[in-house]
Motif scaffolding. Structure first.
Motif, PDB file in Angstrom:
ATOM      1  N   ARG A 292     -71.120  66.857  50.497  1.00  2.00           N
ATOM      2  CA  ARG A 292     -70.783  67.718  51.631  1.00  2.00           C
ATOM      3  C   ARG A 292     -71.500  69.063  51.581  1.00  2.00           C
ATOM      4  O   ARG A 292     -71.562  69.777  52.591  1.00  2.00           O
ATOM      5  CB  ARG A 292     -69.269  67.946  51.667  1.00  2.00           C
ATOM      6  N   ARG A 293     -72.046  69.421  50.446  1.00  5.24           N
ATOM      7  CA  ARG A 293     -72.744  70.713  50.323  1.00  5.24           C
ATOM      8  C   ARG A 293     -74.126  70.666  50.943  1.00  5.24           C
ATOM      9  O   ARG A 293     -74.773  71.711  51.062  1.00  5.24           O
ATOM     10  CB  ARG A 293     -72.846  71.102  48.848  1.00  5.24           C
ATOM     11  N   HIS A 294     -74.614  69.492  51.331  1.00  6.17           N
ATOM     12  CA  HIS A 294     -75.949  69.355  51.887  1.00  6.17           C
ATOM     13  C   HIS A 294     -75.840  68.830  53.319  1.00  6.17           C
ATOM     14  O   HIS A 294     -75.186  67.803  53.549  1.00  6.17           O
ATOM     15  CB  HIS A 294     -76.789  68.416  51.018  1.00  6.17           C
ATOM     16  N   PRO A 295     -76.457  69.492  54.278  1.00  9.79           N
ATOM     17  CA  PRO A 295     -76.240  69.161  55.696  1.00  9.79           C
ATOM     18  C   PRO A 295     -76.564  67.720  56.056  1.00  9.79           C
ATOM     19  O   PRO A 295     -75.808  67.072  56.777  1.00  9.79           O
ATOM     20  CB  PRO A 295     -77.171  70.144  56.432  1.00  9.79           C
ATOM     21  N   GLU A 296     -77.694  67.200  55.566  1.00  8.41           N
ATOM     22  CA  GLU A 296     -78.097  65.848  55.942  1.00  8.41           C
ATOM     23  C   GLU A 296     -77.101  64.807  55.436  1.00  8.41           C
ATOM     24  O   GLU A 296     -76.658  63.927  56.177  1.00  8.41           O
ATOM     25  CB  GLU A 296     -79.495  65.541  55.383  1.00  8.41           C
ATOM     26  N   SER A 297     -76.739  64.894  54.167  1.00 10.79           N
ATOM     27  CA  SER A 297     -75.811  63.922  53.604  1.00 10.79           C
ATOM     28  C   SER A 297     -74.397  64.132  54.129  1.00 10.79           C
ATOM     29  O   SER A 297     -73.597  63.195  54.177  1.00 10.79           O
ATOM     30  CB  SER A 297     -75.827  63.991  52.074  1.00 10.79           C
ATOM     31  N   GLN A 298     -74.073  65.358  54.545  1.00 15.35           N
ATOM     32  CA  GLN A 298     -72.750  65.619  55.106  1.00 15.35           C
ATOM     33  C   GLN A 298     -72.534  64.825  56.386  1.00 15.35           C
ATOM     34  O   GLN A 298     -71.467  64.256  56.614  1.00 15.35           O
ATOM     35  CB  GLN A 298     -72.581  67.108  55.381  1.00 15.35           C
TER      36      GLN A 298
END
Length: 489
Positions: A292-298
């Motif tokens: 969740r800390r990374h926009p793409e993977s979120q």
């Protein structure tokens, strides 16, 4: 001279300030100011030349740290010979990996855990299918990111890598657990009995195998993507088959060893399988937080579950067919060739899906199809269309027959059988394999374009469906092949 330079600098700033912006906030280069990046490439040049990742203006250069994903951008030229050379080696390597996996499955089917807990055969295709659900999807996403210039910035590159690896561990844990539950349910329906210790064993072995295999293959995949960019090879051609090269072998080997070990420890320590399964499930929130800390993977953490869960269910149906063939003496030999036909079909269509997805990312916006893809669909379009995607479909289809001949002969040599495979078997097998790949390539063309038109990223959605269909069609066609062969002979 100084005043002229200062004036040019101000003009460049003014031009950059008035560039229209896309929704993602990155600069969009107007058509009149876009450099024709295809004019300076030849077949002998590296496929991912430095100029491909940054676009130069007359008055300056847009930073290569910013992604340049824009409609109208072109891939560097790629001859058919270069395409074949790049695809052939990872395709053969992946095929040999599936051959070894088939021989391993043929060997371990007689182990105690496989003989006593037959539901584990239903579990085999979904776990082997994780390479399509997770590894190949990761490879396709990162390949597209490389080709559209989104991994030039060191910060963005590592954000993509860490976020995607954490996402993969979440998906592997959940899918491993769900696959075990589905296998237990199908076994319960068939056998009309349910043994809780066997359910716990399946859940524990599936989760541990999926988690470990996904971590190892994810790290390997990142190295392949970064390495291909550095040496100037198109990652769309090599990443997905290399992701599957030893994926089946690693996953099946881990499953056999882990399940056999837990099977022997289950009687003296019946609680061990429950405890290990709970520990791995409790680690899931950690990977969720990192992802969740990374926009793409979120975004993918929320939207990516539909295709991979559906694909897991489809693969489980293939596992159900495999489980039924084990008890039929007329279908002896299906176990040996199942990973081969499934793996080869999935590898070939994943290459095509990755290439089409990159083409769409470069030539249109999500929800809009390029001009050459509009109109009513015709099956011939997948193979006779002009352009790189039509050429690659032809190449992949042509590779099917000679590739499978090599793999059949390799199995014969390694096994040391007294007699080579009969002409009847080889004929039926090749027809089954060719039909599988032909259907899958046609489905790929339709599916990828439909997903793009619906605003979904094909890199994340198409490959799980396609590899699961490869498992189902491959297992079904192979069982039919052995059934027809038994009737003829």
């Amino acid at each position: 001279m100084g005043s002229i330079t200062e004036a040019n600098h101000k003009e460049c700033q003014l031009t950059s300030a008035h560039l229209p912006s896309r929704e993602n906030g990155h600069q969009f280069i107007p058509e009149t100011r876009r450099l024709d990046i295809t004019s300076s490439f030849s077949e002998s040049d590296p496929l991912l030349h430095t100029a491909f990742y940054g676009t130069t203006f007359a008055c300056g250069t847009i930073s290569q740290d910013e992604p340049q994903n824009m409609p109208g951008q072109e891939m560097p030229s790629e001859s058919t010979r270069a395409m074949v050379i790049q695809i052939l080696f990872p395709f053969l390597l992946a095929g040999f990996g599936t051959v070894l996996a088939g021989m391993l499955l043929d060997l371990v089917q007689h182990w105690d855990v496989f003989s006593n807990v037959t539901e584990i055969f239903i579990l085999v295709p979904p776990l082997l299918g994780l390479k399509g659900n997770l590894e190949m999807t990761l490879a396709s996403r990162l390949s597209t990111a490389v080709n559209v210039g989104r991994m030039n910035s060191s910060n963005e590159k590592w954000n993509l890598i860490i976020g995607n690896l954490a996402l993969k561990q979440v998906q592997a844990t959940v899918l491993g657990f769900l696959a075990a539950l589905v296998a237990s349910a199908l076994g319960w329906i068939l056998e009309e009995k349910l043994i809780m210790n066997h359910v716990a064993l399946l859940c524990c072995c599936s989760v541990v195998t999926a988690f470990t295999a996904s971590l190892l293959q994810g790290i390997l995949m990142v190295g392949v993507i970064i390495g291909s960019k550095k040496v100037g090879v198109n990652p769309d051609n090599i990443a997905t088959p290399l992701a599957a090269s030893f994926g089946d072998l690693i996953t099946l080997g881990l499953l056999a060893i882990i399940s056999q070990g837990f099977f022997y420890s289950m009687e003296p320590y019946p609680y061990i399988t429950y405890l290990v399964c709970i520990v791995f499930l409790c680690l899931t929130p950690v990977w969720v937080i990192i992802s969740r800390r990374h926009p793409e993977s979120q975004k993918l953490l929320i939207s990516s579950w539909e295709p991979i869960i559906t694909a897991m269910v489809i693969s489980s149906l293939g596992g159900l067919i495999l489980d039924r063939t084990i008890a039929d003496p007329m279908l002896e030999g299906v176990v040996l060739y199942t990973p081969v036909i499934n793996g080869v079909g999935g590898n070939l269509v994943s290459i095509q899906a990755s290439r089409i997805a990159t083409h769409l990312h470069l030539h249109s916006l999500p929800g809009e199809l390029p001009d050459d893809s509009k109109g009513c669909y015709c099956p011939c379009r997948s193979f006779w269309a002009t352009g790189p995607n039509g050429r690659s479909a032809q190449v992949l289809l042509v590779l099917t027959i000679p590739g499978h001949l090599v793999f059949i002969y390799t199995i014969y040599l390694i096994q040391g059988s007294p007699a080579p495979p009969t002409a009847v078997f080889v004929s039926f097998y090749l027809v089954a394999a060719f039909t599988q790949v032909f259907l899958l390539l046609g489905i790929t063309d339709v599916m990828v374009h439909c997903l793009w038109k619906c605003g979904r990223d094909p890199d994340s959605f198409s490959i799980p469906y396609l590899t699961a269909l490869a498992d189902l069609l491959g297992t079904a066609f192979l069982a039919l092949c052995f059934l027809l062969m038994s009737l003829v002979t």
